[in-house]
Design a protein around this motif. Structure first.
Motif, mmCIF file in Angstrom:
data_model
loop_
_atom_site.group_PDB
_atom_site.id
_atom_site.type_symbol
_atom_site.label_atom_id
_atom_site.label_comp_id
_atom_site.label_asym_id
_atom_site.label_seq_id
_atom_site.Cartn_x
_atom_site.Cartn_y
_atom_site.Cartn_z
ATOM 1 N N UNK A 30 22.246 0.030 -31.086
ATOM 2 C CA UNK A 30 22.849 -1.236 -30.646
ATOM 3 C C UNK A 30 22.425 -2.387 -31.548
ATOM 4 N N UNK A 31 21.127 -2.472 -31.804
ATOM 5 C CA UNK A 31 20.612 -3.603 -32.584
ATOM 6 C C UNK A 31 21.125 -3.570 -34.020
ATOM 7 N N UNK A 32 21.267 -2.384 -34.564
ATOM 8 C CA UNK A 32 21.861 -2.275 -35.904
ATOM 9 C C UNK A 32 23.315 -2.739 -35.883
ATOM 10 N N UNK A 33 24.023 -2.387 -34.812
ATOM 11 C CA UNK A 33 25.414 -2.822 -34.676
ATOM 12 C C UNK A 33 25.500 -4.338 -34.513
ATOM 13 N N UNK A 34 24.631 -4.901 -33.670
ATOM 14 C CA UNK A 34 24.643 -6.351 -33.449
ATOM 15 C C UNK A 34 24.410 -7.096 -34.760
ATOM 16 N N UNK A 35 23.496 -6.593 -35.573
ATOM 17 C CA UNK A 35 23.209 -7.243 -36.852
ATOM 18 C C UNK A 35 24.421 -7.201 -37.783
ATOM 19 N N UNK A 36 25.176 -6.113 -37.712
ATOM 20 C CA UNK A 36 26.361 -6.005 -38.569
ATOM 21 C C UNK A 36 27.471 -6.956 -38.125
ATOM 22 N N UNK A 37 27.423 -7.375 -36.853
ATOM 23 C CA UNK A 37 28.475 -8.230 -36.303
ATOM 24 C C UNK A 37 28.077 -9.698 -36.217
ATOM 25 N N UNK A 43 20.055 -15.876 -34.170
ATOM 26 C CA UNK A 43 20.042 -14.567 -33.524
ATOM 27 C C UNK A 43 19.623 -13.460 -34.485
ATOM 28 N N UNK A 44 20.061 -13.560 -35.722
ATOM 29 C CA UNK A 44 19.766 -12.498 -36.687
ATOM 30 C C UNK A 44 18.256 -12.308 -36.866
ATOM 31 N N UNK A 45 17.528 -13.418 -36.989
ATOM 32 C CA UNK A 45 16.083 -13.309 -37.192
ATOM 33 C C UNK A 45 15.426 -12.579 -36.023
ATOM 34 N N UNK A 46 15.858 -12.911 -34.810
ATOM 35 C CA UNK A 46 15.264 -12.281 -33.629
ATOM 36 C C UNK A 46 15.673 -10.815 -33.514
ATOM 37 N N UNK A 47 16.923 -10.534 -33.845
ATOM 38 C CA UNK A 47 17.382 -9.146 -33.801
ATOM 39 C C UNK A 47 16.688 -8.289 -34.860
ATOM 40 N N UNK A 48 16.465 -8.862 -36.032
ATOM 41 C CA UNK A 48 15.779 -8.112 -37.088
ATOM 42 C C UNK A 48 14.352 -7.766 -36.668
ATOM 43 N N UNK A 49 13.659 -8.751 -36.080
ATOM 44 C CA UNK A 49 12.291 -8.500 -35.608
ATOM 45 C C UNK A 49 12.288 -7.459 -34.488
ATOM 46 N N UNK A 50 13.265 -7.576 -33.598
ATOM 47 C CA UNK A 50 13.349 -6.655 -32.469
ATOM 48 C C UNK A 50 13.631 -5.231 -32.955
ATOM 49 N N UNK A 51 14.526 -5.114 -33.929
ATOM 50 C CA UNK A 51 14.856 -3.797 -34.483
ATOM 51 C C UNK A 51 13.628 -3.163 -35.124
ATOM 52 N N UNK A 52 12.866 -3.959 -35.855
ATOM 53 C CA UNK A 52 11.645 -3.428 -36.480
ATOM 54 C C UNK A 52 10.672 -2.922 -35.412
ATOM 55 N N UNK A 53 10.505 -3.706 -34.343
ATOM 56 C CA UNK A 53 9.644 -3.273 -33.234
ATOM 57 C C UNK A 53 10.147 -1.971 -32.628
ATOM 58 N N UNK A 54 11.452 -1.904 -32.399
ATOM 59 C CA UNK A 54 12.001 -0.745 -31.698
ATOM 60 C C UNK A 54 11.959 0.520 -32.543
ATOM 61 N N UNK A 55 12.064 0.373 -33.847
ATOM 62 C CA UNK A 55 11.914 1.548 -34.710
ATOM 63 C C UNK A 55 10.482 2.076 -34.652
ATOM 64 N N UNK A 56 9.510 1.160 -34.614
ATOM 65 C CA UNK A 56 8.116 1.584 -34.435
ATOM 66 C C UNK A 56 7.924 2.215 -33.053
#
Length: 341
Positions: A30-37, A43-56
């Protein structure tokens, strides 16, 4: 074959862990999709940080499953839900606000699933609590993410309704909430925030803790059935741990750990020998408990050496990245061995 702990309760927990992993993968997608859209930098900065957390966090979930020692598949209903959710969130008919709202619900579900697993572990056995302890970090971060997602929803909702961004005061209040939620996390997150994944020492230490807990539970078991079940899990865990160390860890440390590496090989062979003696014994009676005491002492000597001198040598001779890479190989080897037992 020894008795195993794949009883109804423990199998149900294994299935729940598999559900959590499936949803975690969905969250990342989802987060990868949100970043593409998304083109909004807020929002992008927060989504990027969140995606990094979620991958960990996905790696942490996989680690917890490996430490637990029972592999399972997600429930069919969860698999169906994941498929439907991907299709729904890919729809161009949904606004970004609606997509983030659905995502926040997923985060809430992950928090509740993590809490339920911990409560179930408290009921079923201390060894499970030890195995799934890494999930604490995931739960804390998911709570912080929920606060961030609520802030995003306020921002997007205001933008969609009025065509204007909310006043800075609103966003500042949201940021205060995020900071407060993040502060609750404390050391549980900061301990691993600079790591992409658990290193080899983290994984070995967790195995040691689980083994110590299982031995304690066996010695305090109320009846022979409990002894058989607990020993079955101990046998499986220690054999997998030993074979993975022999295949991956000891060859990696031998160039700088020297002759002491052979001592570790010899000790794991002794431990496996005692395990097989215990496996062949009736689990009721003084003879079994005396041999278990011998196993406990042998494991104590072995783990003390690894956790002191071997760990110190690893820290001195391997970079953080190399330690994590070795941890990944150790975990993957354990997963392969678990599937064969």
């Amino acid at each position: 074959m020894p008795a195993t702990l794949d009883d109804q309760k423990r199998s149900a927990i294994a299935e729940k862990l598999a559900d959590i992993k499936a949803i975690q993968n969905l969250i990342i997608d989802n987060e990868q999709q949100f970043l593409s859209e998304c083109s909004d930098n807020h929002l992008r900065h927060r989504l990027e940080d969140m995606l990094e957390d979620d991958q960990k966090n996905l790696d942490i979930v996989e680690t917890a499953i490996t430490q637990y020692g029972i592999q399972a598949e997600p429930k069919p209903t969860v698999q169906e839900f994941v498929s439907q959710a991907k299709e729904t969130l890919a729809s161009s008919r949904l606004s970004m606000y609606e997509k983030i709202a659905q995502h926040e619900l997923l985060k809430h579900g992950q928090v509740m699933s993590g809490l339920v697993v911990h409560k179930a572990a408290q009921v079923v056995g201390q060894d499970i609590e030890a195995a799934i302890a890494p999930l604490n970090t995931v739960n804390f971060e998911n709570r912080a993410h929920q606060e961030q997602l609520k802030g995003m929803l306020e921002y997007l909702g205001t933008l969609e309704l009025t065509g204007q961004e909310p006043k800075q005061g609103l966003w500042a209040r949201v940021q205060d909430a995020v900071a407060a939620a993040t502060g609750v996390v404390g050391s549980a997150v900061t301990q691993t925030s600079d790591k992409e994944s658990a290193d080899v020492m983290d994984l070995i230490f967790m195995d040691h803790q689980k083994a110590r807990t299982l031995i304690s539970e066996i010695r305090n078991a109320e009846n022979d059935d409990q002894v058989k079940a607990l020993f079955g899990q101990l046998y499986k865990d220690l054999v997998v741990h030993a074979k993975a160390e022999e295949a991956v860890v000891y060859p990696a440390v031998q160039p700088f750990y020297g002759d002491d590496t052979q001592e570790l090989f010899d000790e794991t062979a002794e431990i496996e020998g005692i395990l097989n003696e215990l496996k062949a014994m009736p689990s009721a009676g003084d003879q079994f408990m005396a041999k278990l005491k011998e196993l406990k002492a042998m494991i104590g000597d072995h783990t003390r050496q690894e956790e002191s001198t071997m760990f110190a040598t690893i820290r001195k001779n391997m970079s953080s990245e190399e330690q994590q890479q070795l941890g990944m190989r150790f975990k993957e080897t354990k997963q392969s061995l678990q599937s064969q037992m």
